[in-house]
Design a protein around this motif. Structure first.
Motif: not given
Length: 258
Positions: A38-43, A27-28, A16-23
């Motif tokens: 943008d490849p960063a958004v894709y990744a 967003l960033d 769950a914490e990993a999902v929060k960090a991935a969110l």
């Protein structure tokens, strides 16, 4: 899953914490995006999807619960990163078939072998002898695909007892033409999604989606019809004449994906 391999509540919490960090990372990346592809958004998108899926699986394994999120499949290509002006191309095609009428396949292969005694059969098969090619599906497939071009088989697949599955075609860019024989040992290992110029897919999934869309349209049409006497009768023959038929290509290709 065995008791020994059962995940713990702590693992669920960590997921769950990993999902929060991935969110946060997603967003960033969106806020800092440099363009539409943008490849960063894709990744960041892929990372978020993977962590959310892992959390969902652990949540179900430990608590028999699921999240309300639908994790989309990764069916899109990454941003193009190949040469702007390609000097060479590779066209990669995959077509799937099911052998639904083996006797038809065997009969067609035997007919080819009878007309051409020098026809090649796969080595090491039980029917390597041309006179018995109609007795082995393995040998029959080798004869049919050795005699006919892939496009001809695609258009005539029913004649050979085959049923179409999914297919895809990728046009990929290269810096320079490959040397003769260079990639024959591993012909598909250089299928780099970031060098795909365009892509075309055919699948029964698209037909099902179209049927669902048409069903919604039909429902809307029914709702829009008045109950008055001004509704015209439609000739049944007109409906039959206007019914589209599925072509030999196996259905409509999807839009090119980049």
């Amino acid at each position: 899953m065995s008791d020994a391999a059962q995940p713990s509540a702590a693992e669920v919490r960590a997921a769950a914490e990993a999902v929060k960090a991935a969110l946060d990372r997603h967003l960033d990346a969106v806020e800092r995006r440099s363009g539409e592809d943008d490849p960063a958004v894709y990744a960041a998108f892929n990372d978020l999807a993977a962590t959310a899926e892992a959390y969902d699986e652990l949540l179900y394994d430990v608590y028999d619960e699921v999240t309300p999120f639908e994790i989309p499949g990764d069916d899109t290509l990454p941003a193009y990163a190949g040469p702007e002006e390609p000097s060479a191309l590779s066209v990669m095609i995959r077509r799937d078939y099911a052998v639904v009428e083996p006797q038809r396949l065997l009969a067609q292969a035997q007919r080819v072998a009878d007309l051409d005694p020098d026809v090649d059969t796969p080595p090491g098969t039980a029917a390597a002898a041309v006179g018995n090619v109609g007795g082995s599906v393995h040998a029959a497939l080798g004869v049919i695909f050795g005699e006919y071009e892939p496009d001809e088989i695609a258009s005539r697949h029913k004649e050979f007892g085959l049923e179409e599955g999914d297919s895809t075609l990728w046009v990929t860019a290269a810096e320079d033409p490959a040397e003769p024989g260079e990639w024959l040992a591993a012909p598909f290992e250089q299928a780099d999604p970031q060098r795909v110029i365009c892509r075309f897919d055919v699948s029964a999934v698209f037909d099902e989606e179209q049927d669902l869309d048409d069903g919604d349209d039909d429902a809307d049409d029914v709702d829009d019809v008045d109950d008055g006497d001004d509704v015209l009768d439609v000739d049944a023959d007109d409906d039959a004449d206007g019914a589209p038929e599925r072509g030999g290509g196996g259905g409509p290709a999807s839009s090119p994906k980049r």
